[in-house]
Design a protein around this motif. Structure first.
Motif: not given
Lengths: 403, 248, 292, 233, 334
Positions: D18-25
Motif C-alpha cells: 500500500q505505497g512502499v517507498d525505499l531506495s538503495v544507493t
C-alpha cells in the motif's frame, strides 16, 4: 448454483430471438415446373474421384434429354454425404424437407445406402442408387421406394472368382475394406472362386477409411501361402494398397489382383506402370464397340476431354434410368411415389455396358461381365484389351417384402 | 484420553527427514499452538494429521481412534476439522452456499438427488447459525470472490466449524489480515465453545498468545519445547533456534 | 520368422513416425503445460507445404527441408501471440487452451480442403531411397528403413541436446521453475515459443517424411494425433525418453495387433493406455526428470 | 541506484503493498524487515516485475523499470536470490552457473564460474551433481553463486538464512560481508534479526504493506518500540 | 417417504425465511411459459425442415446437457462423452433389433446398462484430473469406437438399422410423422431438463459444484469426493445415452460414428458456446451450433474451416458462452 431469475429472462429472450429468427427463414416455395432431383455423392474423401465421374456421367445423361422431361426443366441439387451415414441422413432430410426434391439419386457408399434405405422407406421418397453395391440394399433392406441402376456385388464379382479359378488359380487370400460393400464384393468373389474349385485361405479386412498403411496386412497376406491376393479397394485406398504392394517387392511373389475399381482409369496417372498388364473384371470400358457406348464416350470426351471411367458410365445409367422413367410418367412424379420405382422396374434399355433390366427387387442386372487386360496401346497410352466375357450372376436373395 | 495424540511420527521426502520422532498430546479442550521457523515441518504435520499425506511411520490417534490414511474426509468425520493457510473456498458460490454444503456433509440429505437443497431446512438453519457465529450473516448472499480478505479468513474458520468438530486445526488463520480483522478474529475464536480442542499454527505471536495456553515449538521436524508462554520465552533452545540469540 | 521380422520392422517404422509427432507434443506439454490438440494440424501443414515445394521443384529433399518451416512459423505464432497471452491473462486454464487448439485442428483441415481440395496427394519417393534391401533373409523397402533411421537420429540428437547442452539445461530449468529462469534474465516466453515452433516443425517434418508411404489428405492429422496422445500419456506427459520408448510400445502394439489380432487392431493401443492409466497414472516412465 | 516510489501491488483483489517507498544507493546493504505477510517478498517481486505493481515506480540506474518484463529487468543488472532459492532439481551445479552466465550480457570477471567455485569450494566438489541432490546449505550457496556470475550491479536476496543451520548461517554471513565489501550493493529481506542487523547499513520495517520505519541500523537497534511492535515476540 | 415429504413441507412453511426475490419473478415465469407455448406451437407456423432442425437441436441439447453436468457442474472436462451417445443408440438397437424386445423395455434397460457400465469407467477415469482425465476419457471412447467398428454382430462400421420410434398408435398417431416425432422429442427434452434441474439443485448437485470449485476443501469438509465424481460421471452418461436413443430413433439407425471423438468435441463446444454450468446453456449452445453448421454448410463446403475458427474464438473470448456473456453484459450495465 441455482440459476437466478435474471438467468431465466436471458434464456427466454435468447430463445425468443432464436425462434423469431428461425420462423423468419423463408420456406422454399415449390417452384412449379422444375423437377428437382437430389444428387447425393461423396465429393470429398476416399471416394472423391469416382464421385466426380458419376456426377459427370449423370450430367451427360440429362443433357441427352435436353435437361428436360416432357417440357419440364430438371434441376439437380447436390449434397455431399461425406461417405458418412449420419451426414447422409442429415442431407437426406434437407432434400426432403427443405429442398422438396421429387426423388433422390446417387449414393456411392453402401454404408450410407443402408442408412438411407430405411429413411427413404419411412419418408416414401424414391431413391435411385447409382452404386451402393452391397447385396443387402436390395435384399434385406429392400423397399418399394428403392432402386439400384448399377448391379449387385455378387452379380459382378462372382464372374471374377469364376475366371480366376478357371485360370488354374487354386488358392487366394482376400483383402478388403471392412464395411458392407467390401464384404459384399469379396463375398461374391469367394462364391465364384470356391464354386469353381478354388479355395480362399485367409480373409483380411482393413478398417474402412481408417487404414493408410497396409504394410502389416500385406505382409500377412504374402505370408499366407496363397497364390494370389484378391482385393477390392477403390479411390485413394486402391492407390495406396497397390503402391505398397509394389514397395514391399511382392509383385514377383504374389500378384495383387483386383477389379475395375482397383485399376480404375482415374487412378492410372497415380499408379503409372503398376497398372500395366493387370487383368481384371469390368462391366464397362471405353472401347466396347456398341453404338450406345461409342455415343456416350464421344459425348463425354467432347465435354470433359477424357475417356469416361466405369463410374462415369454408372452415373450415366443412373441419370438415363431416371429420365426414361420420368418420360414414361409424362414428366410428373406420381402421387403414389412407389409407382415411380415400379415404372422404372419395368424399363429395359441399352446402356454403354449392355442391356439393362431390373429384377423384382428393383436392382439392375448385368447382362455381361468382361475380363480385360491393361496394355499399352499403339499411341503409347494405356488402354484395355478384352480377354474374355461372362454372363452376370444373379443377385443374392434376402428380400422378404413383396411389391 | 487426549483429544489428539501423536506417537513417534516420522516423515521423510526422499532422503529429507521433515519430521522425526515427533510426539504430541493435546488434551480435550486445550488451546494449543504449534510455532516454529519456516520449514520446521508445521504444514507437513498438519497434512499428516488431516490425512492428506501418509506418515513414513508413527501413529495418530484422534479421540483415541487411529486416523485413516489418505482419507481426509474420514478424518473430518472422525471429529477433526481444519482451516487452511491459503483460502480454500468455493469461490464462485455464495457464503451461505459454502456453509450449507459444509453443514450438509453431516446430514443424511447429502446423497439426495431429486430434492431441492432448500427443502432441507435443518441444514440451511445450521449454515445460517455458523455464519452468525463467525459474523458473516451480513454477507450471506454474496459470492465468495466478492468478499474482503478478512471475511474470507472468517469463512475459512466458519466452514471448519460446520463439521461440529471436537478438534479444530487452524493453519495461520490470521495470515494477511489487518489488525482490526485480527482482533475480531481472535475474539470470535475465543468465543467458541470451551470444550472444543484447538490446534493452531500461527506466526503472529500476538494471536498465539491471545488464543492459546500451551505452545509447542517445532524446529527441523522435532519438538524443541512444549509449555506455557513464559516457559517458552525463557527456554534457551527456543531463543536460539527461533527467537534469535540477542532477542528473547 | 521372416514375416515376423518384417512386421517387427513395420512396427519400428510406425513407431518412429509417431515418435516424430510425440516429441513435439511432449516437449510442449512438459515445458508449457499445454495439451496441444492442434499438433496434428502441424503434421498436415508440413505435409502440404512439402507437397507444394516438391511439386514446384521436383525435389523431395527440398520438401523435407522447407516443409517444416510453415508449421514452425505457425507454431511459434500460435504460442507467442495466442496461447501465451491468453494463459498470462489468467483467464484461460490449460483445458481452455487445449480446446482452443482443438478448434485449430479442424480449422486447418478445413483450410487445407479449401486450398487443395479433398483429393489425396503423394510425394514421390526420391530415387536414392527407392527399392529394397536384403537383410537377414528378407527384403525391406529402403524408404521405410530411412524413416527408422531418421527417427532414431532425431531421438538421439534431442536427448543429447537436452542432456548435454546449455539450451537443454535452460529448458530443463524452465520445466523445473519457469519464474526463476526469467529471473536469471532469460526471455522464457520467447524461448518457449521457439520450442513450440520446433515441436510443430518436427510434426511437419513427420508429415513430409510420411508422404511417400501414406497419402497426404486434409484430415490426415486428425487421425494420427490421437495415436500420438496415447504415446505421450503412456510415456509420461512431458517425458522425452519416455515418449521414445512409448512410441516403440505403441507402434509395436498397433502393428502386431493389425497383423496377428486384427479383431483388436482399432483399440489395442487404447486398452494399453487404459491399463497404463490404471496402474501407473503418471505414465510408464515416471515423472522424474520430466523433459530429460 | 534503486529507487522505489509509492509501490501499490495487488494479488487479485487483495491490496498487498500500500505505497512502499525505499531506495538503495551504491555500495550499501539495505535490509527489509517485518513479519510474515508484511509484504517484504511482494516488494521484491514487484521490483523484479514478477508480480508487477499496479501503481508506483521502480527506477534502477536512472531507468524506469516498472513495466519492463522480468528478464529485461534482470539484464539491466539486478540479480535475484529467491526465498525458496529457486534451484532447478534436474540441472547440474555447473549448468546452473552456465545458464546464469550465458544469460547475462555483461561478462565482468574473466572466469566468473571459476571464481564462484573459489568462494564455494563445496560447489566445485559437486559440480556434476543435480540441483535436487544438494543439501539446503549447498543450494543456498549455489543460488548466491548463480547470482554472482551475472556480475550484477545490485543483488536482491530474499531470506537467505531461512531453513539453514546456525553454522551455515555464519558462513553465509561471511560470504555476504565479502560481497558487500567488494562493492556490490545488497537488498536483503530477512527474518533473522541478528543476521540482518549485522549486514545492513540501512533498514526498512514493513507491516501491512507499508513502511513503518526507515533508518540506519543503529537507530533500529535503539528503537525498542518498533522492534516489539513489528518484528518479534 | 410421504411422511418425510410432509415433514419437510411443514418445516419449509415454518422455519425457512423467504429468500429475497426480485419482484419481477412473475414476469420471468410468464416468459418461460411463453417460450413453452412457442415451442409447442412451433409446428403450426414453420416448415418441416425447421422442425427437423429443432429436433436436432433438442437432441444435441440433451447430449450437451449430459456433458454440462460433468464439465460445467463437476468441473471434469471429458473428450469421450460420445461413447455414451453411442451406447444409447446401440443399446436400443440391440434391444429392439437383435433381442426383439419392445421399445419400452429396451429403452430403460439401455439406460440402466449404461449407468452400470459408466460407473466403473468413471471410477477409473476420475482417479485422474485435468488433461489426464480428458485423455483417458478420449481413450475409452476410442476403444469402444474401435470395438464397434470391428464387432460383426452390430454390423461393424455399417451400423444397425431398423430402430423403431415409439408406437403411438394408441393415441392415433405415428411417430414417423415429423410433427409427432417433434413433440415426442420435446417431451423427452423437457423431462430430461427437469430431471437435470432437480439434480443440480439437489444436495448431491451442490456437492458436485463444490467439487468443481475446490475439491480439496470438499474432502476436508468430510465428503467422499471420489464417490460423487463417479455418480456424476454415471448420471452424465445416462443423460448422454438418452440423447443417443433419440438420435438413433430420429435417423432410424446407429453406427460407430456416434462415438467418434469429433462428436465428443462438438458436445463440449456446445456447452462452451451456450455457457457452462447454466442449465439451459447447452440447449442454447446446441441451437447455435446446429444452425450455424447448417447455415455454413449451405454457404460453403468448407464449414470445418469456419467452424474451427468459430470454436477458437468462442473459447478465447466468450468464456461464459452466449448466456454467460449476455449476463455479464447486463451485469455491467447494472
Amino acid at each position: 448454483m441455482a440459476m437466478s431469475f435474471k438467468g431465466y429472462a436471458l434464456i427466454g429472450l435468447t430463445g425468443a430471438i432464436g425462434l423469431a429468427a428461425s420462423a423468419s427463414v423463408p420456406t422454399y416455395a415449390q417452384e412449379k415446373g422444375a423437377i428437382k432431383i437430389g444428387l447425393m455423392l461423396p465429393y470429398k474423401g476416399v471416394y472423391a474421384v469416382p464421385a466426380e465421374s458419376i456426377d459427370r456421367g449423370f450430367q451427360i445423361a440429362l443433357e441427352e434429354f435436353g435437361n428436360k422431361s416432357n417440357g419440364r426443366p430438371i434441376e439437380i441439387i447436390r449434397a455431399d454425404d461425406e461417405l458418412t451415414p449420419s451426414v447422409g441422413v442429415q442431407r437426406f432430410n434437407k432434400f426432403v424437407q427443405s429442398d422438396k426434391v421429387a426423388l433422390v439419386a446417387g449414393v456411392v457408399g453402401s454404408n450410407v445406402g443402408i442408412a438411407l434405405s430405411e429413411l427413404a422407406d419411412k419418408n416414401k421418397m424414391p431413391m435411385v442408387f447409382v452404386n451402393a453395391f452391397a447385396d443387402e440394399i436390395t435384399g434385406k433392406f429392400c423397399s418399394p421406394y428403392i432402386a439400384r441402376t448399377s448391379f449387385s456385388a455378387n452379380g459382378f464379382e462372382y464372374a471374377s472368382g469364376k475366371y480366376w479359378a478357371s485360370k488354374g488359380v487354386k488358392t487366394a487370400v482376400t483383402m478388403g475394406p471392412d464395411y458392407s460393400a467390401g464384404r459384399a464384393f469379396i463375398g461374391g468373389f469367394k462364391r465364384g472362386f470356391e464354386d469353381n474349385g478354388g479355395k480362399v485361405i485367409e480373409e483380411i479386412w482393413t478398417p474402412f477409411q481408417k487404414t493408410k498403411d497396409y504394410s502389416a496386412a500385406l505382409t500377412q497376406a504374402a505370408n499366407s501361402g496363397a497364390q494370389i491376393i484378391y482385393a477390392f479397394y477403390a479411390g485413394a485406398e486402391a492407390i495406396q494398397v497397390v503402391k505398397q504392394h509394389a514397395d514391399f517387392g511382392l509383385r514377383t511373389k504374389i500378384p495383387f489382383i483386383g477389379d475395375h475399381w482397383v485399376y480404375d482409369e482415374a487412378l492410372w496417372p497415380a499408379l503409372g506402370d503398376l497398372a500395366l498388364n493387370a487383368q481384371h473384371v469390368a462391366t464397362h470400358y471405353p472401347s466396347i464397340e456398341t453404338e450406345v457406348n461409342q455415343k456416350f464416350v464421344k459425348a463425354y470426351n467432347a465435354k470433359y476431354k477424357q475417356d469416361p471411367d466405369v463410374s462415369a458410365a454408372l452415373g450415366y445409367d443412373n441419370g438415363k434410368a431416371i429420365m426414361l422413367t420420368l418420360e414414361k410418367l409424362g414428366g410428373e412424379m406420381p402421387q403414389d411415389r412407389a409407382k415411380f420405382i415400379s415404372t422404372m422396374r419395368d424399363l429395359t434399355f441399352d446402356s454403354p455396358r449392355g442391356k439393362i433390366k431390373f429384377n423384382a427387387q428393383n436392382s439392375a442386372l448385368l447382362e455381361k461381365v468382361y475380363v480385360v487386360e491393361i496394355v499399352k496401346g499403339p499411341d503409347g497410352k494405356m488402354q484395355r484389351k478384352p480377354l474374355d466375357q461372362f454372363p452376370g450372376a444373379g443377385d443374392l436373395p434376402g428380400c422378404t417384402k413383396s411389391f | 484420553m487426549s483429544a489428539l495424540e501423536i506417537r513417534n511420527l516420522r516423515k521423510a521426502f526422499g532422503g529429507l527427514q521433515v519430521i522425526s520422532d515427533l510426539d504430541l498430546k493435546v488434551p480435550s479442550g486445550q488451546r494449543h499452538a504449534v510455532i516454529g521457523p519456516n520449514g520446521a515441518g508445521k504444514t507437513t504435520l498438519f497434512n499428516i494429521i488431516t490425512g492428506w499425506q501418509p506418515p513414513t511411520s508413527g501413529e495418530i490417534l484422534i479421540q483415541g481412534v487411529p486416523a485413516k490414511q489418505g482419507r481426509p474426509d474420514l478424518v473430518t468425520r472422525g471429529g477433526l476439522s481444519r482451516s487452511f493457510q491459503k483460502n480454500m473456498l468455493l469461490e464462485s458460490v455464495t457464503v451461505l452456499e459454502n456453509l450449507r454444503v459444509a453443514c450438509q456433509a453431516f446430514d443424511a440429505s447429502r446423497r439426495s438427488i431429486f430434492q431441492s437443497c432448500r427443502s432441507f431446512t435443518d441444514v440451511v438453519r445450521k449454515a445460517r447459525l455458523a455464519a452468525e457465529q463467525m459474523h458473516l450473516d451480513t454477507v450471506l448472499h454474496r459470492k465468495v470472490n466478492e468478499l474482503s480478505y478478512g471475511q474470507k479468513r472468517q469463512l475459512e474458520v466458519a466452514i471448519a466449524l460446520c463439521a461440529e468438530p471436537k478438534i479444530l486445526l487452524m493453519d495461520e488463520p490470521a495470515a494477511g489480515t489487518s489488525p482490526d480483522e485480527r482482533t475480531s478474529l481472535i475474539k470470535l475464536i475465543n468465543g467458541l465453545s470451551p470444550e472444543l480442542t484447538i490446534l493452531l499454527v500461527e506466526h503472529d505471536m500476538d494471536v498465539v498468545f491471545a488464543i492459546c495456553d500451551i505452545i509447542t515449538v517445532l524446529s527441523y521436524g522435532r519438538v524443541l519445547a512444549t509449555g506455557t508462554r513464559d516457559q517458552i520465552q525463557s527456554n534457551p533452545q527456543v531463543i536460539q533456534a527461533y527467537l534469535g540469540q540477542r532477542h528473547a | 520368422m521372416q514375416p515376423f521380422l518384417i512386421q517387427l520392422l513395420n512396427g519400428v517404422q510406425l513407431s518412429m513416425l509417431v515418435f516424430l509427432l510425440a516429441v513435439g507434443l511432449t516437449l510442449i506439454f512438459g515445458l508449457m503445460n499445454i495439451l496441444n490438440l492442434a499438433h496434428g494440424a502441424f503434421f498436415t501443414m508440413g505435409a502440404y507445404f512439402g507437397l507444394v515445394v516438391a511439386n514446384n521443384t521436383g525435389s523431395f529433399w527440398l520438401a523435407l527441408l522447407v516443409g517444416p518451416l510453415l508449421p514452425f512459423a505457425a507454431g511459434f505464432i500460435l504460442q507467442f501471440f495466442v496461447l501465451q497471452p491468453l494463459a498470462q491473462r489468467g483467464r484461460s486454464t490449460h483445458l481452455d487452451l487445449a480446446l482452443l487448439t482443438f478448434g485449430l485442428l479442424f480449422a486447418t483441415a478445413g483450410a487445407v480442403e479449401y486450398i487443395f481440395g479433398s483429393a489425396f496427394h503423394s510425394i514421390v519417393t526420391p530415387d536414392v531411397l527407392m527399392g529394397r534391401v536384403a537383410l537377414l533373409g528378407i527384403e525391406y523397402p529402403i524408404y521405410r528403413l530411412f524413416i527408422i533411421a531418421i527417427g532414431i537420429a532425431i531421438a538421439v540428437g534431442l536427448i543429447l541436446v537436452i542432456d548435454r547442452t546449455l539450451v537443454g539445461a535452460t529448458l530443463r530449468a524452465g520445466v523445473d521453475n519457469r519464474e526463476m529462469v526469467t529471473a536469471l534474465g532469460i526471455n522464457i516466453t520467447f524461448l518457449f515459443a521457439l520450442v513450440f515452433g520446433f515441436g510443430s516443425a518436427l510434426a511437419g517434418f513427420a508429415g513430409v517424411v510420411s508422404a511417400p508411404v501414406m497419402s497426404i489428405y486434409s484430415s490426415m492429422g486428425i487421425g494420427i494425433v490421437v495415436t500420438t496422445f496415447v504415446v505421450v500419456v503412456v510415456g509420461g506427459l512431458g517425458n522425452l525418453k519416455g515418449s521414445f520408448y512409448a512410441s516403440l510400445i505403441v507402434g509395436m502394439t498397433d502393428t502386431f495387433a493389425q497383423a496377428y489380432l486384427p479383431e483388436a487392431e482399432l483399440f489395442a493401443i487404447y486398452i494399453l493406455l487404459i491399463a497404463v492409466m490404471i496402474f501407473r497414472p503418471q505414465g510408464l516412465f515416471g515423472a522424474v526428470g520430466r523433459v530429460a | 541506484m534503486l529507487k522505489v516510489e509509492h509501490l501499490h501491488t495487488y494479488y487479485g483483489e487483495s491490496h498487498v503493498l500500500q505505497g512502499v517507498d525505499l531506495s538503495v544507493t551504491t555500495a550499501q546493504c539495505v535490509a527489509v524487515l517485518g513479519r510474515n505477510g508484511a509484504g517484504k517478498t511482494t516488494t521484491l517481486r514487484s521490483i523484479l516485475g514478477l508480480t508487477p505493481a499496479r501503481r508506483g515506480r521502480v527506477v534502477f540506474n536512472e531507468i524506469d523499470i516498472t513495466r519492463l518484463p522480468t528478464h529485461r529487468i534482470v539484464k539491466s543488472g539486478i540479480a535475484f536470490v529467491p526465498e525458496d532459492r529457486g534451484i532447478f532439481p534436474t540441472v547440474t551445479v555447473e549448468e546452473h552457473l552456465a545458464i546464469a552466465y550465458g544469460a547475462s550480457k555483461r561478462r565482468p570477471r574473466r572466469k566468473p564460474i571459476e571464481y564462484v567455485f573459489e568462494i564455494f569450494p563445496r560447489l566445485a566438489e559437486r559440480r556434476k551433481s543435480l540441483g535436487g541432490q544438494l543439501s539446503g546449505g549447498e543450494q543456498q550457496m549455489l543460488a548466491i553463486g548463480r547470482a554472482l556470475v551475472a556480475g550484477p550491479d545490485l543483488m536482491i536476496l530474499d531470506e537467505p538464512s531461512e531453513g539453514l543451520a546456525p553454522v551455515i548461517i555464519e558462513k553465509l554471513e561471511a560470504v555476504l560481508m565479502d560481497i558487500k565489501a567488494s562493492g556490490t550493493p545488497l537488498l536483503l529481506v530477512e527474518q533473522n534479526y541478528h543476521l540482518a542487523t549485522q549486514l545492513a547499513d540501512y533498514v526498512y520495517v514493513l507491516s501491512q504493506g507499508r513502511v513503518q520505519f526507515a533508518g540506519d541500523t543503529k537507530s533500529l537497534i535503539a528503537n525498542d518500540d518498533i522492534r516489539r511492535m513489528y518484528l518479534s515476540v | 417417504m410421504s411422511a418425510d415429504v410432509m415433514l419437510t413441507s411443514e418445516r419449509r412453511a415454518g422455519a425457512m425465511k423467504p429468500l429475497p426475490l426480485p419482484a419481477s419473478r412473475r414476469a420471468y415465469a410468464a416468459l418461460l411459459v411463453t417460450i413453452g407455448f412457442g415451442l409447442c406451437a412451433l409446428p403450426s407456423f414453420v416448415s418441416g425442415y425447421v422442425m427437423t432442425l429443432a429436433v436436432e437441436v433438442m437432441i444435441a441439447g440433451i447430449f450437451a446437457s449430459g456433458i454440462n453436468l460433468l464439465t460445467g457442474y463437476t468441473g471434469l472436462v471429458s473428450l469421450g462423452q460420445a461413447m455414451f451417445l453411442g451406447f444409447g443408440g446401440y443399446g436400443i438397437a440391440i434391444g429392439t433389433a437383435l433381442l426383439g424386445w419392445p421399445l419400452w423395455i429396451s429403452a430403460p434397460v439401455t439406460l440402466v446398462v449404461v449407468a452400470a457400465i459408466a460407473a466403473p469407467i468413471g471410477a477409473i477415469c476420475t482417479r485422474t484430473r485435468g488433461v489426464e482425465f480428458l485423455l483417458i476419457t478420449l481413450a475409452f471412447s476410442q476403444m469402444f469406437y474401435g470395438a464397434a467398428i470391428k464387432l460383426r454382430w452390430t454390423n461393424g462400421s455399417d451400423g444397425m438399422t431398423g430402430i423403431p420410434r415409439p408406437d403411438l398408435s394408441l393415441l392415433g398417431m405415428s411417430a414417423d410423422n415429423p410433427t409427432v416425432f417433434y413433440y415426442y422429442v420435446l417431451v423427452v427434452a423437457v423431462l430430461s431438463l427437469l430431471m437435470l434441474w432437480r439434480i443440480v439443485t439437489s444436495p448431491f448437485g451442490s456437492v458436485l459444484v463444490g467439487i468443481r470449485e475446490n475439491e480439496r476443501r470438499m474432502m476436508s469438509m468430510g465428503y467422499a469426493v471420489a464417490n460423487y465424481k463417479v455418480g456424476s460421471f454415471a448420471l452424465a452418461a445416462v443423460i448422454c445415452a438418452v440423447a443417443g436413443i433419440l438420435q438413433s430413433q430420429y435417423t432410424y439407425f446407429v453406427n460407430p460414428d456416434a462415438m467418434s471423438w469429433q462428436m465428443s468435441g462438438e458436445g463440449v463446444l456446445m456447452v462452451i458456446i451456450g455457457g457452462a454450468n447454466v442449465i439451459l446453456g447447452p440447449f442454447v449452445g446446441a441451437a447455435v451450433f446446429v444452425v450455424v453448421k447448417q447455415a455454413l454448410s449451405m454457404i460453403t463446403e468448407e464449414y470445418n474451416l469456419f467452424f474451427g475458427i468459430f470454436f477458437m474464438l468462442v473459447v478465447a473470448f466468450f468464456r461464459g458462452g452466449v448466456l454467460g456473456s449476455i449476463s455479464a453484459l447486463i451485469g455491467k450495465r447494472q
